[in-house]
Scaffold this motif. Structure first.
Motif, PDB file in Angstrom:
ATOM      1  N   THR A 186       0.836  -1.215   0.190  1.00 57.16           N
ATOM      2  CA  THR A 186       0.030  -0.052   0.151  1.00 57.16           C
ATOM      3  C   THR A 186       0.947   0.821  -0.156  1.00 57.16           C
ATOM      4  O   THR A 186       0.292   2.672  -0.904  1.00 57.16           O
ATOM      5  N   GLN A 187       2.285   0.968   0.378  1.00 55.94           N
ATOM      6  CA  GLN A 187       3.123   2.562   0.766  1.00 55.94           C
ATOM      7  C   GLN A 187       3.591   2.854  -1.106  1.00 55.94           C
ATOM      8  O   GLN A 187       3.876   4.173  -1.502  1.00 55.94           O
ATOM      9  N   TYR A 188       2.882   1.669  -1.592  1.00 56.89           N
ATOM     10  CA  TYR A 188       3.267   2.568  -3.056  1.00 56.89           C
ATOM     11  C   TYR A 188       1.751   3.420  -4.182  1.00 56.89           C
ATOM     12  O   TYR A 188       1.899   3.773  -4.908  1.00 56.89           O
ATOM     13  N   PHE A 243      -0.606   4.641  -1.310  1.00 60.21           N
ATOM     14  CA  PHE A 243      -1.117   5.092  -0.339  1.00 60.21           C
ATOM     15  C   PHE A 243      -1.327   6.058   0.647  1.00 60.21           C
ATOM     16  O   PHE A 243       0.480   5.133   0.832  1.00 60.21           O
ATOM     17  N   GLU A 244      -1.326   6.961   0.408  1.00 60.17           N
ATOM     18  CA  GLU A 244      -0.557   7.790   1.682  1.00 60.17           C
ATOM     19  C   GLU A 244      -1.072   8.799   2.558  1.00 60.17           C
ATOM     20  O   GLU A 244      -2.470   9.354   2.031  1.00 60.17           O
ATOM     21  N   ILE A 245      -0.627   8.534   3.672  1.00 56.46           N
ATOM     22  CA  ILE A 245      -1.709   9.620   4.666  1.00 56.46           C
ATOM     23  C   ILE A 245      -1.140  10.836   5.564  1.00 56.46           C
ATOM     24  O   ILE A 245       0.399  10.167   5.461  1.00 56.46           O
ATOM     25  N   SER A 246      -0.905  11.556   4.817  1.00 54.48           N
ATOM     26  CA  SER A 246       0.439  13.036   4.930  1.00 54.48           C
ATOM     27  C   SER A 246      -0.843  14.242   6.246  1.00 54.48           C
ATOM     28  O   SER A 246       0.375  14.729   6.422  1.00 54.48           O
ATOM     29  N   SER A 297      -0.305   9.452  10.090  1.00 54.20           N
ATOM     30  CA  SER A 297       0.867   9.204   9.018  1.00 54.20           C
ATOM     31  C   SER A 297       1.854   8.007   9.818  1.00 54.20           C
ATOM     32  O   SER A 297       2.810   7.664   9.403  1.00 54.20           O
ATOM     33  N   TYR A 323       0.820   4.730  10.274  1.00 52.17           N
ATOM     34  CA  TYR A 323       0.906   3.682   9.219  1.00 52.17           C
ATOM     35  C   TYR A 323       2.079   3.303   8.131  1.00 52.17           C
ATOM     36  O   TYR A 323       2.496   2.034   7.517  1.00 52.17           O
ATOM     37  N   SER A 324       3.082   4.661   8.696  1.00 46.76           N
ATOM     38  CA  SER A 324       4.391   3.916   8.277  1.00 46.76           C
ATOM     39  C   SER A 324       5.131   3.321   9.526  1.00 46.76           C
ATOM     40  O   SER A 324       6.015   1.835   8.722  1.00 46.76           O
ATOM     41  N   ILE A 340       3.622  -0.256   7.687  1.00 46.21           N
ATOM     42  CA  ILE A 340       4.119  -0.561   6.344  1.00 46.21           C
ATOM     43  C   ILE A 340       5.166  -0.878   6.732  1.00 46.21           C
ATOM     44  O   ILE A 340       5.950  -1.896   6.351  1.00 46.21           O
ATOM     45  N   ASP A 341       6.536  -0.943   7.652  1.00 48.27           N
ATOM     46  CA  ASP A 341       7.385  -0.949   8.192  1.00 48.27           C
ATOM     47  C   ASP A 341       7.455  -2.872   8.352  1.00 48.27           C
ATOM     48  O   ASP A 341       8.207  -2.845   8.009  1.00 48.27           O
TER      49      ASP A 341
END
Length: 167
Positions: A42-44, A46-49, A55, A58-59, A62-63
């Motif tokens: 999803t990191q590619y 979708f982004e929550i900034s 954020s 979420y990061s 993902i990590d």
């Protein structure tokens, strides 16, 4: 996006198979692996900034999903091959949970957590890939050997990520 959708669909199918054959834990492991794969990707797209706290979490999710994907790949492959390494099973589970908790965004060192996590995930991937190579050398099934190749590809892409993070 298509590969993530495909993995989620495959996860639903595996869950359906597991419901009818609960003794076959490889289906359930495949469900969780497909979820981890979809989360990782999803990191590619979708982004929550717009929310800093959201954020950060979420990061972190993902990590951490890469470590979970490596661990679940290990469990899936060893279940397919019907082999167990009880001590390593416990180690990789504790290591993955510990790494996930250690890199939560609640600690003050979040900017170093990604780099630390990526190095540890790459190391874990290398260990699992070498173990898979040893098992394949001893005479594993074709399915296991294909999983071994995918594990080595994950290691290569992990090293590529490390090079890009440190550049």
């Amino acid at each position: 996006q298509f590969s993530s959708l495909f993995m989620v669909i495959m996860g639903f199918m595996a869950f359906h198979f597991w419901l009818y054959c609960k003794s076959e834990t490889s289906y359930l492991i495949l469900v969780f692996a497909s979820i981890a794969f979809a989360i990782t990707n999803t990191q590619y797209f979708f982004e929550i900034s717009n929310n800093e706290a959201l954020s950060a979490w979420y990061s972190s999710l993902i990590d951490s999903s890469a470590a979970w994907l490596i661990m679940l790949t290990y469990f899936y492959a060893t279940r397919i091959e019907k082999i167990t390494y009880p001590l390593f099973d416990k180690f990789i589970l504790i290591f993955t949970i510990g790494l996930t908790v250690l890199t939560f965004p609640i600690w003050e060192w979040q900017k170093y957590a990604l780099l630390l996590q990526t190095y540890f995930e790459a190391g874990m991937g290398v260990v699992v890939a070498f173990l898979f190579g040893y098992i394949a050398y001893k005479g594993a099934s074709l399915e296991f050997k294909l999983i071994m190749v995918s594990e080595w590809l994950m290691v290569i892409f992990g090293v590529h990520t490390i090079v890009n993070l440190t550049a």
